[in-house]
Design a protein around this motif. Structure first.
Motif, PDB file in Angstrom:
ATOM      1  N   SER A  13      -3.365  -1.741 -11.560  1.00  0.00           N
ATOM      2  CA  SER A  13      -4.491  -0.904 -11.392  1.00  0.00           C
ATOM      3  C   SER A  13      -4.191   0.365 -10.440  1.00  0.00           C
ATOM      4  O   SER A  13      -4.996   1.268 -10.059  1.00  0.00           O
ATOM      5  CB  SER A  13      -5.889  -1.181 -11.021  1.00  0.00           C
ATOM      6  OG  SER A  13      -5.548  -1.929  -9.581  1.00  0.00           O
ATOM      7  N   GLY A  14      -3.061   0.234  -9.757  1.00  0.00           N
ATOM      8  CA  GLY A  14      -2.647   1.139  -8.864  1.00  0.00           C
ATOM      9  C   GLY A  14      -3.028   0.809  -7.680  1.00  0.00           C
ATOM     10  O   GLY A  14      -2.805   1.483  -6.437  1.00  0.00           O
ATOM     11  N   LEU A  15      -3.905  -0.138  -7.229  1.00  0.00           N
ATOM     12  CA  LEU A  15      -4.635  -0.690  -5.937  1.00  0.00           C
ATOM     13  C   LEU A  15      -3.638  -0.941  -5.157  1.00  0.00           C
ATOM     14  O   LEU A  15      -3.571  -0.481  -3.710  1.00  0.00           O
ATOM     15  CB  LEU A  15      -5.516  -1.825  -6.213  1.00  0.00           C
ATOM     16  CG  LEU A  15      -6.191  -2.087  -4.920  1.00  0.00           C
ATOM     17  CD1 LEU A  15      -7.225  -0.852  -4.633  1.00  0.00           C
ATOM     18  CD2 LEU A  15      -7.130  -3.424  -5.397  1.00  0.00           C
ATOM     19  N   ALA A  16      -2.424  -1.633  -5.324  1.00  0.00           N
ATOM     20  CA  ALA A  16      -1.227  -2.136  -4.378  1.00  0.00           C
ATOM     21  C   ALA A  16      -0.620  -1.075  -3.813  1.00  0.00           C
ATOM     22  O   ALA A  16      -0.413  -0.772  -2.605  1.00  0.00           O
ATOM     23  CB  ALA A  16      -0.348  -2.785  -5.112  1.00  0.00           C
ATOM     24  N   ALA A  17      -0.365  -0.168  -4.610  1.00  0.00           N
ATOM     25  CA  ALA A  17       0.359   1.333  -4.215  1.00  0.00           C
ATOM     26  C   ALA A  17      -0.661   2.043  -3.292  1.00  0.00           C
ATOM     27  O   ALA A  17      -0.336   2.741  -2.084  1.00  0.00           O
ATOM     28  CB  ALA A  17       0.595   2.415  -5.133  1.00  0.00           C
TER      29      ALA A  17
END
Ligand SMILES: C[S@@+](CC[C@H](N)C(=O)[O-])C[C@H]1O[C@@H](n2cnc3c(N)ncnc32)[C@H](O)[C@@H]1O
Length: 290
Positions: A13-17
């Motif tokens: 989901s791109g949350l880590a980035a």
């Protein structure tokens, strides 16, 4: 199992980035705040030191004019022999700049210390001044603390240049330790006996100064002299000077040297309007830990 799944979800989901970006942003913001606070502190230290500075020549001549002439001769000889070579190394391998070796020679001759401890050697201008003065006095020993760490971007081997301006005939009075103040100073104070003159010119951070002073202060001899170089880097010396019962003077080029010394005569002691009133506590005797 759960954690692996969560990580997978965050990645897709791109949350880590996003989290990494937010963390980086916080680190950068903290670094900017720290840099700004350090700059404000240094500016404040400089204003205080400049306001209270006594020109070195006045200070020295008011104590002993003939000795000041001897000091000037010593300094001229040292500079004539080493300034050109040092300047080259300062530019190429960024060897640390010299301390106020005039004042060190002068005070060592004037007060004839038996035990001198210094931090920060680099080319050894301060060491050379203290050692020459001890030799002229005919007694005394210097203990020096330096940190030789690898500086690959500067020079592969910095070690041969430590103390390069110190003449061979002075080295029998010299103990030089190279593992940094945090290792060296506790060793030095165990071996050296009561310290008559202490000169600080190594890790200029507030914590570095505080560490060194904490180690040496209970080992100071009666009427010892404590000198700090580059006092405008932060407020450490101002704080020391503000303790009740510590005669002090600020001198040197750009108000860079702070000296605390109970032996300073009344006429050369700091006479600032700012002079601090004791806050309830009586001055502690020099030989007691503070
Ligand atoms: C400004 S130079 C010293 C100049 C020297 N007093 C002179 O008059 O030539 C500072 C030196 O302190 C050393 N230094 C930095 N951090 C240190 C530490 N934690 N312990 C001992 N020496 C350190 C550096 O390697 C550098 O050589």
């Amino acid at each position: 199992m759960h954690q692996d799944r969560l990580r997978q979800l965050a990645r897709s989901s791109g949350l880590a980035a996003g989290i990494r970006w937010a963390r980086r942003l916080r680190r950068d913001a903290q670094a900017v705040v720290a840099r700004n606070l350090a700059a404000i502190e240094a500016a404040s230290a400089y204003r205080w030191a400049e306001k209270n500075c006594r020109p070195l020549t006045h200070f020295a001549e008011s104590l002993e004019p003939t000795l000041w002439l001897e000091t000037e001769r010593f300094a001229m000889d040292l500079e004539n022999r080493h300034a050109a070579e040092f300047e080259h190394l300062r530019r190429t391998i960024r060897l640390g700049g010299g301390a106020d070796y005039r004042l060190l020679y002068f005070l060592t001759r004037l007060t004839r210390p038996e035990v001198v401890v210094e931090t920060g050697v680099a080319a050894g201008w301060s060491s050379a001044a203290i050692l020459r003065a001890l030799q002229v006095n005919g007694s005394g020993r210097l203990w020096s603390s330096e940190l030789v760490y690898s500086r690959p971007t500067i020079h592969a081997d910095y070690r041969p240049f430590v103390g390069m301006v110190v003449d061979e005939d002075l080295k029998d009075r010299w103990t030089l330790l190279l593992e940094g103040d945090r290792v060296n100073l506790p060793r030095i104070v165990t071996d050296c006996g009561p310290i008559d003159l202490f000169h600080f010119d190594s890790d200029k951070s507030f914590a570095g100064r505080e560490f060194a002073f904490d180690v040496i202060r209970s080992r100071l001899a009666e009427n010892a002299i404590v000198m700090f170089d580059d006092i405008t880097d932060n407020l450490h010396f101002r704080r020391l000077a503000r303790r009740p019962g510590s005669p002090w003077v600020v001198t040197g080029p750009r108000a860079s040297v702070g000296v605390i010394w109970e032996g300073i005569h009344a006429r050369v002691v700091h006479e600032s309007a700012e002079s601090v009133k004791p806050r309830g506590r009586r001055p502690t005797p020099r030989t007691q830990p503070r």
